[in-house]
Design a protein around this motif. Sequence first.
Motif, mmCIF file in Angstrom:
data_model
loop_
_atom_site.group_PDB
_atom_site.id
_atom_site.type_symbol
_atom_site.label_atom_id
_atom_site.label_comp_id
_atom_site.label_asym_id
_atom_site.label_seq_id
_atom_site.Cartn_x
_atom_site.Cartn_y
_atom_site.Cartn_z
ATOM 1 N N THR A 163 0.853 -1.194 0.000
ATOM 2 C CA THR A 163 0.000 0.000 0.000
ATOM 3 C C THR A 163 0.885 1.238 0.000
ATOM 4 O O THR A 163 2.121 1.124 0.113
ATOM 5 N N THR A 189 -0.249 -2.431 -9.272
ATOM 6 C CA THR A 189 0.145 -1.109 -8.744
ATOM 7 C C THR A 189 1.082 -0.335 -9.672
ATOM 8 O O THR A 189 1.280 0.864 -9.482
ATOM 9 N N TRP A 349 -2.037 3.480 -10.703
ATOM 10 C CA TRP A 349 -2.770 3.036 -9.505
ATOM 11 C C TRP A 349 -3.109 4.290 -8.718
ATOM 12 O O TRP A 349 -2.212 5.076 -8.398
ATOM 13 N N LYS A 351 -5.383 6.465 -5.634
ATOM 14 C CA LYS A 351 -6.166 6.401 -4.408
ATOM 15 C C LYS A 351 -7.515 7.008 -4.762
ATOM 16 O O LYS A 351 -7.573 8.091 -5.351
ATOM 17 N N THR A 352 -8.597 6.312 -4.411
ATOM 18 C CA THR A 352 -9.906 6.871 -4.756
ATOM 19 C C THR A 352 -10.148 8.131 -3.928
ATOM 20 O O THR A 352 -9.764 8.192 -2.752
ATOM 21 N N SER A 358 -13.508 1.109 -3.785
ATOM 22 C CA SER A 358 -13.080 0.866 -5.169
ATOM 23 C C SER A 358 -14.271 0.720 -6.115
ATOM 24 O O SER A 358 -14.279 1.276 -7.218
ATOM 25 N N GLY A 376 -9.595 -1.503 -7.376
ATOM 26 C CA GLY A 376 -8.431 -2.077 -6.703
ATOM 27 C C GLY A 376 -8.753 -3.279 -5.839
ATOM 28 O O GLY A 376 -7.990 -4.236 -5.772
ATOM 29 N N TYR A 386 -8.430 1.806 -3.730
ATOM 30 C CA TYR A 386 -7.546 2.125 -4.867
ATOM 31 C C TYR A 386 -8.269 1.764 -6.173
ATOM 32 O O TYR A 386 -9.297 1.053 -6.164
ATOM 33 N N ARG A 388 -7.386 1.085 -10.647
ATOM 34 C CA ARG A 388 -6.343 0.955 -11.675
ATOM 35 C C ARG A 388 -6.818 1.442 -13.038
ATOM 36 O O ARG A 388 -7.933 1.108 -13.459
#
Length: 411
Positions: A163, A189, A349, A351-352, A358, A376, A386, A388
């Motif tokens: 992470t 990631t 990748w 971070k929301t 996600s 993620g 997360y 992608r």
Amino acid sequence: MAIINENYLKLQGNYLFAEIARRVNKYKEENPDANIIRLGIGDVTRPLVPAIIKAMHEAVDEMGKAETFRGYGPEQGYSFLISKIIDNDYKARGISLDEDEVFVSDGAKSDTGNIQEIFGLDNLIAVTDPVYPVYVDSNVMAGRTGVIDSSGRFGKITYLPCTAENSFVPELPKNRVDMIYLCFPNNPTGMTLSKEQLKKWVDYARENKSIILYDSAYEAFIKEDNVPHSIYEIEGAKEVAIEFRSFSKTAGFTGTRCAYTVVPKEVVAYTKNGEEHQLNKLWNRRQTTKFNGVPYVIQRAAEAVYTEEGQKQIKETIDYYMTNASIIREGLKSIGLQVFGGVNAPYIWLKTPKGLSSWEFFDKLLNEVNIVGTPGVGFGPSGEGYFRLTAFGSRENTEEAVERIKTRLEI
Ligand code: MLT
């Protein structure tokens, strides 16, 4: 009464990318006019390069003449391809391999999924979390994982969280494990390990007689120095590691299918009585029994990757995708999103925002701006929060997607 393999019932829902496709198709049915941009599954969009197409045409012509027609080929792959793989991908980096240590196949997905067959069911496995779902699901099917708990973890798997808190670098497991799946540059990631960081894993495996299953499918995207392209760049790795490589992303073979797996003869595992066996022999036995090799035409196409023109042309394609990656990275950063990866790998990748889950962010992106990404959490519990995006879209779609996110997404 035939009995099923009940391990299949332990699997979670659909295969991740099948589930995404299902949701997108449903949305499309309900919103037929939506102009959807797909940056979900990491599937390439650039055509095969001319050097590859030329080799493929020539091989097709050979198949049409009695004198040059080929039937069954060697299950392990043709020597003309294996020798090029060894010279270009390994010897050029100071790694020596014998031809019978390389197994050409139809994909890293198949090989990383099938490799577990040659290992005992009592082995303890470790995966980075998030992780490419094939490693976990194939072990669930085999019955090596136990059942899943409410946190989304299988009882017998050791999860190694990657992470933002640990800069996406997995820590060595506290308990002993036998099989370790590592994928670097990482899917999902997009992050990498340095040689020093990877050495810790090789040392762990040598000390514990563990095996590292090293997925290096994205090595062609590495730009920075000190990022190893092969695990065999690390001293002693040939004793403990199996490496998976693929032409899918490197040269646009996702639909054409060609990959290879390296099983050095030094890599051994044991019977319960402690008798040592070469995994190379077991994998050879498995492949010759269950696999009939990659088509001749495709192996000739893969061989062309290693010609001078082939190398130059695929590099242009890789640069194209990596420019997409930086367009996505910079675009998202400019609106304050936290982004990772996309420098040595074709995945971004992020971070929301606003603490969205996600899947909440997946729905938001699809509904508000008609963009498909990959949640993620679909890659494992530590992927929650997360998301992608892939750099494999067309330039036009990538730019359009970033523009939509910047101007129309409410965050
Ligand atoms: C992905 O999107 O993670 C890849 O396309 C999966 C694969 O290569 O099978």
